[in-house]
Design an enzyme around this catalytic site. Structure first.
Site, PDB file in Angstrom:
ATOM      1  N   LYS A   3       0.832  -1.197   0.000  1.00 27.34           N
ATOM      2  CA  LYS A   3       0.000   0.000   0.000  1.00 27.34           C
ATOM      3  C   LYS A   3       0.871   1.252   0.000  1.00 27.34           C
ATOM      4  CE  LYS A   3      -0.334  -0.449   4.969  1.00 27.34           C
ATOM      5  NZ  LYS A   3       0.724  -1.488   4.974  1.00 27.34           N
ATOM      6  N   TYR A  56      -2.658   4.935   6.804  1.00 28.37           N
ATOM      7  CA  TYR A  56      -3.065   4.134   7.961  1.00 28.37           C
ATOM      8  C   TYR A  56      -4.276   4.746   8.668  1.00 28.37           C
ATOM      9  CZ  TYR A  56       1.101   1.209   7.682  1.00 28.37           C
ATOM     10  OH  TYR A  56       2.071   0.315   7.271  1.00 28.37           O
TER      11      TYR A  56
END
Length: 371
Positions: free
Chosen positions: A137, A222
């Site tokens: 990611k 996140y």
């Protein structure tokens, strides 16, 4: 690494210096693949840097996944990995010839762990080679590229997963379980703080051509993703403001600090911070009408620590990447459904949010989201 051109130039040079081929015989260690009846996911890692090494070390303890291949533009790294992880030469490739994995039945999936801007082309090439893909990611540098990756994998009939290791972390899953059970009541608020002081100004993470942005494309994701799985909904609007105190280090297009807020359909709101200029920022807080949950640290490599209004969370401390790879083996080989999705469609949602955050920073307007 100062530019995509330099990076690709190094890859090309490396391919000339170390032209791996799909030879029929492996040199050095003898490779004995697991029987297909055992259903072990056989993985090649692309990108043998610090995080690729962390994943490789964690996979030593996996029971459902096995490291069997390596892809890199640095010949010396390939040689080191061959020796360290018992990888045969026939399972080693460089960035120019890795399309040849289509002819290698001993590799089931490729884990792409390279700079963000390279993910798009690399994932599509892996898909065209007929292999499943796990991508770090953020999956891409924008939602358009992310959707193209999802479409390419669907067309090739391979699975695309993204390295959302926190989706398998025990403390995180316990909070999600409690929230679903109604322990916190109606969810009202989430706070996500994600940041650290970044070092080397010449690293690829501060090069927009390779990273696609700055802190948001690295640590900020996140809090974005965390707000969604902690609240259990997708946001419907976002506002954001960027602060840049060091324009010499953080060039145009490379964000230093962004504060962003979300609104959710159930009425909850979120307030988050993404930064490359402050340490001690790895915290999640969830608040509801009946209680709260807190993770501090929330997303680091461990140990994760958590508590709720009922007391400390008693959950096992695990190596995130070990659990992630075993769980992903189950998803790929046995169609297991994770508690929180880790597929390409999940990643595209995060990319749409990132696109909207950057848009909100430029416009100073509330941006509606349709995920």
């Amino acid at each position: 690494m100062n530019s995509r051109r330099d990076f690709l130039g190094k890859m090309a040079a490396a391919s000339l210096a170390f032209p791996f081929v799909n030879s029929a015989m492996a040199t050095g260690n003898i490779f004995n693949p697991k029987s297909s009846d055992e259903k072990i996911l056989r993985v090649a890692i692309m990108g043998l840097g610090s995080y690729g090494t962390r994943v490789a070390e964690a996979m030593r303890s996996c029971t459902k996944a096995k490291l069997v291949g390596a892809i890199s533009g640095t010949p010396s790294k390939i040689k080191d990995w061959q020796s360290k992880y018992n990888i045969p030469e026939k399972n080693c490739y460089n960035y120019l010839n890795f399309d040849n994995i289509k002819n290698n039945p001993d590799i089931d999936a490729v884990y792409v762990i390279t700079p963000n801007a390279l993910h798009h082309d690399e994932v599509i090439r892996v898909a065209k080679a007929g292999k499943h893909v796990i991508c770090e990611k953020p999956m891409a540098i924008n939602a358009k590229e992310g959707q193209e990756m999802v479409d390419a994998c669907k067309k090739a009939n391979v699975k695309l997963l993204v390295g959302y290791r926190m989706h398998f972390e025990p403390h995180t899953l316990e909070i999600i379980k409690m929230r679903k059970a109604g322990d916190f009541g109606k969810i009202l608020f989430f706070q996500g703080l994600s940041g650290f002081t970044i070092g080397d100004p010449n690293q690829w993470r501060l090069n927009k051509q390779l990273s696609g942005g700055g802190a948001m494309m690295d640590i900020g994701i996140y809090s974005i993703n965390g707000s969604r799985y902690m609240i259990g909904e997708d946001p419907i609007w976002v506002t954001a403001e960027e602060t840049k105190n060091n324009p010499e280090k953080f060039k145009p297009g490379v964000d230093e600090t962004i504060q962003f807020q979300f609104g959710f359909p159930g009425g909850a709101v979120a307030s988050c911070l993404s930064t490359y200029s402050m340490n001690n920022l790895d915290k999640f807080f969830l608040n509801g009408t009946k209680g709260f949950a807190e993770l501090d640290p929330a997303t680091g490599y461990g140990p994760i620590k958590g508590r709720t209004n009922k007391g400390p969370i008693d959950a096992p401390i695990v190596t995130h990447q070990t659990v992630q790879m075993d769980e992903m083996a189950d998803i790929i080989l046995r169609d297991k459904k994770p508690v929180v999705p880790v597929d390409g469609e999940e990643a595209v949602k995060d990319l749409k949010i990132i696109d909207a955050i950057y848009k909100a920073c430029k416009s100073a307007q509330k941006i509606k989201l349709d995920l």
